[in-house]
Design an enzyme around this catalytic site. Sequence first.
Site, PDB file in Angstrom:
ATOM      1  N   SER A 193       0.843  -1.194   0.000  1.00 35.00           N
ATOM      2  CA  SER A 193       0.000   0.000   0.000  1.00 35.00           C
ATOM      3  C   SER A 193       0.878   1.243   0.000  1.00 35.00           C
ATOM      4  O   SER A 193       2.047   1.184  -0.388  1.00 35.00           O
ATOM      5  CB  SER A 193      -0.949  -0.035   1.202  1.00 35.00           C
ATOM      6  N   ASN A 194       0.346   2.359   0.426  1.00 33.01           N
ATOM      7  CA  ASN A 194       1.115   3.604   0.472  1.00 33.01           C
ATOM      8  C   ASN A 194       0.664   4.427   1.681  1.00 33.01           C
ATOM      9  O   ASN A 194      -0.232   4.011   2.409  1.00 33.01           O
ATOM     10  CB  ASN A 194       0.939   4.376  -0.844  1.00 33.01           C
ATOM     11  N   ALA A 195       1.280   5.585   1.851  1.00 31.42           N
ATOM     12  CA  ALA A 195       1.084   6.353   3.092  1.00 31.42           C
ATOM     13  C   ALA A 195      -0.176   7.217   3.109  1.00 31.42           C
ATOM     14  O   ALA A 195      -0.382   7.990   4.041  1.00 31.42           O
ATOM     15  CB  ALA A 195       2.309   7.233   3.337  1.00 31.42           C
ATOM     16  N   SER A 196      -1.027   7.101   2.112  1.00 27.34           N
ATOM     17  CA  SER A 196      -2.235   7.943   2.084  1.00 27.34           C
ATOM     18  C   SER A 196      -3.126   7.668   3.297  1.00 27.34           C
ATOM     19  O   SER A 196      -3.367   6.519   3.652  1.00 27.34           O
ATOM     20  CB  SER A 196      -3.020   7.668   0.796  1.00 27.34           C
ATOM     21  N   ALA A 237      -5.022   7.405  -3.656  1.00 25.81           N
ATOM     22  CA  ALA A 237      -3.671   7.004  -4.076  1.00 25.81           C
ATOM     23  C   ALA A 237      -3.771   5.557  -4.553  1.00 25.81           C
ATOM     24  O   ALA A 237      -3.672   4.618  -3.761  1.00 25.81           O
ATOM     25  CB  ALA A 237      -2.708   7.146  -2.900  1.00 25.81           C
TER      26      ALA A 237
END
Length: 203
Positions: free
Chosen positions: A25-28, A88
């Site tokens: 995943s990502n930091a959103s 994101a």
Amino acid sequence: MIKNLHLLITAGGTREYIDPVRFISNASNGKMGFALADAAAKAGHKVTLITTIKNSKFKSVYVETAEQMFAAVRKYFPKCDCLIMAAAVADYTPAKKSKLKIKKSDKNLTFRLKPTADILKWAGKNKKKNQIVAGFALEDKNLRKNAEEKLKDKKLDMIIANTPSTIGAEKAAVQIKQKNKNWVTLQNADKSLIAKKIVAFIK
Ligand code: CTP
């Protein structure tokens, strides 16, 4: 300002599963998408929120993966006046998801990733004459040049450009370009204020 538009807004980072319990995943944190939903509702618009992050404030469609988000956007896009892709979305997803939890070993583990569909590009290509499609551009360098290329390539009406430091943060400094208009800079401010100004651009 025009009221009573139907805005479709996406929020949060997608989860691309490797096995039943692990994902890329990502930091959103979904803040910008939620702030946009809030600002749009306060401006008198109807909002449909597609999100990967649960929240009690908005009636939402919950999804996890880029594929699920794409399916939800395809479902709701035809009935909306404007899509804002604040999510994101992962550009890649594991080519294969293990059905069982992957056991550890002392050997290196390699994953093959495959590209996901570009949801925003699909919307730009399939929008009707009176629909507005807005996207974000997250750029380390050449912010305006790269964002403008995305605006053209994805056939967008508006692009909101910012830097990776914005992801997961409370505040944002953004640059906005509407098709056939000049760039506008919004100085670093709380995402709620930035969102209010972005929504004011939707006409
Ligand atoms: N986006 C999308 N579908 C994807 C990837 C991104 O709809 N599979 C959307 C995002 O929601 C955002 C916009 O495209 O509104 C731009 O995302 P960004 O990460 O800046 O650019 P990419 O098009 O993914 O290109 P790159 O990562 O190479 O800069």
